[in-house]
Design a protein around this motif. Structure first.
Motif, PDB file in Angstrom:
ATOM      1  N   LEU A 238     -34.442   3.016   8.042  1.00 14.13           N
ATOM      2  CA  LEU A 238     -33.024   3.011   8.187  1.00 14.13           C
ATOM      3  C   LEU A 238     -32.376   1.577   7.884  1.00 14.13           C
ATOM      4  CD1 LEU A 238     -32.472   5.725  10.969  1.00 14.13           C
ATOM      5  CD2 LEU A 238     -32.676   6.153   8.498  1.00 14.13           C
ATOM      6  N   GLN A 239     -31.213   1.606   7.170  1.00 14.96           N
ATOM      7  CA  GLN A 239     -30.404   0.343   6.885  1.00 14.96           C
ATOM      8  C   GLN A 239     -28.984   0.574   6.979  1.00 14.96           C
ATOM      9  OE1 GLN A 239     -32.964  -1.486   3.307  1.00 14.96           O
ATOM     10  NE2 GLN A 239     -33.080   0.774   3.174  1.00 14.96           N
ATOM     11  N   GLY A 240     -28.406  -0.503   7.420  1.00 14.14           N
ATOM     12  CA  GLY A 240     -26.805  -0.357   7.285  1.00 14.14           C
ATOM     13  C   GLY A 240     -26.187  -1.661   7.582  1.00 14.14           C
ATOM     14  N   SER A 241     -25.005  -1.919   6.816  1.00 19.86           N
ATOM     15  CA  SER A 241     -24.443  -3.182   6.740  1.00 19.86           C
ATOM     16  C   SER A 241     -23.044  -2.922   6.966  1.00 19.86           C
ATOM     17  CB  SER A 241     -24.509  -3.850   5.245  1.00 19.86           C
ATOM     18  OG  SER A 241     -25.669  -3.912   4.852  1.00 19.86           O
ATOM     19  N   TYR A 242     -22.159  -3.780   7.783  1.00 16.07           N
ATOM     20  CA  TYR A 242     -21.051  -3.886   7.798  1.00 16.07           C
ATOM     21  C   TYR A 242     -20.116  -5.168   7.176  1.00 16.07           C
ATOM     22  CZ  TYR A 242     -16.020  -4.626   9.718  1.00 16.07           C
ATOM     23  OH  TYR A 242     -14.738  -5.017   9.594  1.00 16.07           O
ATOM     24  N   SER A 243     -19.350  -5.094   6.289  1.00 15.45           N
ATOM     25  CA  SER A 243     -18.552  -6.459   5.641  1.00 15.45           C
ATOM     26  C   SER A 243     -17.124  -6.340   5.906  1.00 15.45           C
ATOM     27  CB  SER A 243     -18.892  -6.181   4.130  1.00 15.45           C
ATOM     28  OG  SER A 243     -18.224  -7.408   3.555  1.00 15.45           O
ATOM     29  N   ARG A 244     -16.486  -7.648   6.146  1.00 15.54           N
ATOM     30  CA  ARG A 244     -15.138  -7.875   6.313  1.00 15.54           C
ATOM     31  C   ARG A 244     -14.768  -8.988   5.345  1.00 15.54           C
ATOM     32  NH1 ARG A 244     -10.276  -8.478   8.989  1.00 15.54           N
ATOM     33  NH2 ARG A 244     -10.595  -6.266   9.561  1.00 15.54           N
ATOM     34  N   ASN A 245     -14.176  -8.750   3.969  1.00  8.75           N
ATOM     35  CA  ASN A 245     -13.783  -9.304   2.976  1.00  8.75           C
ATOM     36  C   ASN A 245     -12.492  -9.816   3.061  1.00  8.75           C
ATOM     37  OD1 ASN A 245     -12.637  -9.328  -0.028  1.00  8.75           O
ATOM     38  ND2 ASN A 245     -14.721 -10.539   0.087  1.00  8.75           N
ATOM     39  N   GLU A 246     -11.749 -11.208   3.048  1.00  4.94           N
ATOM     40  CA  GLU A 246     -10.621 -11.522   3.049  1.00  4.94           C
ATOM     41  C   GLU A 246     -10.312 -12.333   1.910  1.00  4.94           C
ATOM     42  OE1 GLU A 246      -7.525 -14.037   5.777  1.00  4.94           O
ATOM     43  OE2 GLU A 246      -9.396 -13.213   6.682  1.00  4.94           O
ATOM     44  N   THR A 247      -9.325 -11.990   0.893  1.00  5.32           N
ATOM     45  CA  THR A 247      -9.086 -12.730  -0.048  1.00  5.32           C
ATOM     46  C   THR A 247      -8.103 -13.672   0.117  1.00  5.32           C
ATOM     47  OG1 THR A 247      -6.792 -11.472  -0.949  1.00  5.32           O
ATOM     48  CG2 THR A 247      -9.252 -10.506  -1.494  1.00  5.32           C
ATOM     49  N   ILE A 248      -7.701 -14.760  -0.841  1.00 12.21           N
ATOM     50  CA  ILE A 248      -6.982 -15.689  -0.589  1.00 12.21           C
ATOM     51  C   ILE A 248      -5.440 -15.635  -0.409  1.00 12.21           C
ATOM     52  CG2 ILE A 248      -5.979 -15.844  -2.895  1.00 12.21           C
ATOM     53  CD1 ILE A 248      -6.229 -19.042  -2.987  1.00 12.21           C
ATOM     54  N   PHE A 249      -5.055 -14.350  -0.450  1.00 14.47           N
ATOM     55  CA  PHE A 249      -3.821 -13.722  -0.161  1.00 14.47           C
ATOM     56  C   PHE A 249      -3.767 -12.716   1.129  1.00 14.47           C
ATOM     57  CE2 PHE A 249      -3.089 -14.620  -4.824  1.00 14.47           C
ATOM     58  CZ  PHE A 249      -2.280 -15.540  -4.563  1.00 14.47           C
ATOM     59  N   GLN A 255     -15.588  -2.489   4.983  1.00 18.60           N
ATOM     60  CA  GLN A 255     -16.560  -1.918   4.225  1.00 18.60           C
ATOM     61  C   GLN A 255     -17.814  -1.865   4.802  1.00 18.60           C
ATOM     62  OE1 GLN A 255     -15.534  -4.125   0.747  1.00 18.60           O
ATOM     63  NE2 GLN A 255     -16.536  -5.919   1.415  1.00 18.60           N
ATOM     64  N   PHE A 256     -18.532  -0.709   4.691  1.00 10.26           N
ATOM     65  CA  PHE A 256     -19.822  -0.603   5.026  1.00 10.26           C
ATOM     66  C   PHE A 256     -20.738   0.284   4.149  1.00 10.26           C
ATOM     67  CE2 PHE A 256     -17.678   3.457   6.458  1.00 10.26           C
ATOM     68  CZ  PHE A 256     -18.865   4.376   6.029  1.00 10.26           C
ATOM     69  N   GLN A 257     -22.079   0.081   4.280  1.00  7.97           N
ATOM     70  CA  GLN A 257     -23.065   0.698   3.590  1.00  7.97           C
ATOM     71  C   GLN A 257     -24.378   1.217   4.530  1.00  7.97           C
ATOM     72  OE1 GLN A 257     -24.906  -0.151  -0.513  1.00  7.97           O
ATOM     73  NE2 GLN A 257     -25.578  -1.677   0.884  1.00  7.97           N
ATOM     74  N   VAL A 258     -24.739   2.610   4.319  1.00  4.72           N
ATOM     75  CA  VAL A 258     -25.950   2.829   5.102  1.00  4.72           C
ATOM     76  C   VAL A 258     -26.812   3.453   4.272  1.00  4.72           C
ATOM     77  CG1 VAL A 258     -24.488   3.512   7.258  1.00  4.72           C
ATOM     78  CG2 VAL A 258     -24.743   5.197   5.550  1.00  4.72           C
ATOM     79  N   SER A 277     -15.571   1.406   1.301  1.00  4.15           N
ATOM     80  CA  SER A 277     -14.493   0.262   1.290  1.00  4.15           C
ATOM     81  C   SER A 277     -13.150   0.612   1.387  1.00  4.15           C
ATOM     82  CB  SER A 277     -14.832  -0.672   0.270  1.00  4.15           C
ATOM     83  OG  SER A 277     -14.128  -1.820  -0.092  1.00  4.15           O
ATOM     84  N   LYS A 278     -12.248  -0.133   2.214  1.00  4.80           N
ATOM     85  CA  LYS A 278     -10.816   0.094   1.992  1.00  4.80           C
ATOM     86  C   LYS A 278     -10.049  -1.029   2.332  1.00  4.80           C
ATOM     87  CE  LYS A 278      -7.235   2.716   5.122  1.00  4.80           C
ATOM     88  NZ  LYS A 278      -7.088   3.511   6.178  1.00  4.80           N
TER      89      LYS A 278
END
Length: 336
Positions: A238-249, A255-258, A277-278
């Motif tokens: 089993l694998q899982g990831s959570y990401s927070r991406n912030e752009t320049i503005f 976002q997450f992935q399982v 992703s939202k």
């Protein structure tokens, strides 16, 4: 007689020195057939490079300096199998560094992949291939090899390691501060358990030209945070990831992935994954999701074939048409 003995002694010492050094040629060739439909609704049939791993060749080596200290180096170049061209500008575009390693860990200088990139794919389902749905769904615009970098990784402490990297900004001007890239990671691996945390930030420009503003979202990643975890039960991983991406503005994306990998016998592995992703703080506020399915069959220790499909869709929260895309692929991967 004395000259013969001296010559033998020189040869013996040279052989011993050579035995303490090593250089290895290595590489990966990955080619695949694709049928893909873009968000515009156009379907194309393609022969592409790098379905699971980016095709590459390289040289790596080390020299024992004594006392547990050694020099290390790596030169790695990416290429496209379908055309034979380089995957990006520069001969050693993937890696080019020299460094020192010992009981203190390892330090590298040069075109080094960032500490964040070290953990960016460690829990991707579908073998971190183009079938992993995060590649179709997530906002991922960080710089993996910014160049001009200093990198340090600790030795392992009962499965725990940490790394930090910094790419010097070498573009300072009278109206613009230097744009450095800082990153770190912490990883833990013991038996079936794996977990990691990664962070990367590109230093912001203090002033913008009109061109920089127009291309900011495309050319400058700002902040990326990634949390990974996996557990191998033997019959399935089993694998899982959570990401927070912030752009320049300051437009953020959560976002997450399982996913799960299921070995079937000694050679076959089945895998599936879902990503979401939202966007936040954005007028459009798009939502994206994707599903990937795949199979990998090992023909030997260094060669495998793979196949699968990934389906993705995106829809603005503020209204608008839903867009869909897909990729079907069949590929061959060989390592040497």
């Amino acid at each position: 007689m004395k000259k013969s003995l001296i010559a033998l002694a020189v040869l013996a010492s040279t052989g011993a020195a050579m035995a303490q050094s090593s250089v290895a040629l290595y590489g990966i060739i990955d080619v695949n057939l694709q049928s893909t439909k873009t968000t515009g609704g156009v379907r194309q049939n393609l022969l592409e490079s790098g379905g699971v791993n980016g095709s590459r060749w390289g040289l790596k080596g080390e020299e024992d300096l004594g006392g547990g200290l050694k020099t290390v180096f790596k030169l790695e170049s990416g290429f496209n199998v379908d055309t034979g061209a380089g995957s990006s500008a520069g001969l050693f575009n993937r890696s080019a560094y020299a460094g020192l390693a010992g009981s203190f860990g390892e330090v590298r200088f040069g075109n080094v992949r960032t500490a964040y990139d070290d953990v960016s794919i460690t829990t991707d389902p579908l073998w971190d291939s183009l079938l992993a749905p995060a590649y179709s769904v997530w906002n991922q615009n960080y710089t993996a090899t910014p160049g001009n970098s200093i990198y340090y990784v600790t030795p392992s402490f009962s499965g725990l390691t940490a790394a930090v990297s910094y790419a010097l900004g070498e573009n300072k001007s009278a109206t613009q501060s230097a744009k450095g890239v800082a990153a770190f990671n912490v990883q833990y691996e013991s038996g079936p358990i794996y977990a990691s945390l990664g962070y990367q930030e590109n230093k912001k420009y203090q002033n913008f030209t009109a061109t920089e503003l127009a291309n900011a979202s495309a050319t400058m990643s700002k902040k990326d945070t990634l949390l990974n975890a996996s557990y191998d039960f033997g019959v399935a991983k089993l694998q899982g990831s959570y990401s927070r991406n912030e752009t320049i503005f300051d437009v953020k994306a959560d976002q997450f992935q399982v996913g799960v990998d299921v070995p079937v016998g000694a050679a076959l592995v089945l895998s599936t994954g879902y990503a979401y992703s939202k966007d936040k703080d954005d007028a459009a506020g798009a939502k994206r999701q994707g599903l990937g399915l795949g199979a990998k069959y090992s023909l030997s220790k260094r060669t495998f074939v793979y196949t699968g499909a990934v389906f993705a869709e995106s829809k603005p929260q503020a209204g608008g048409d839903k867009t869909k895309s897909d990729i079907f692929t069949l590929g061959l991967n060989h390592a040497f």
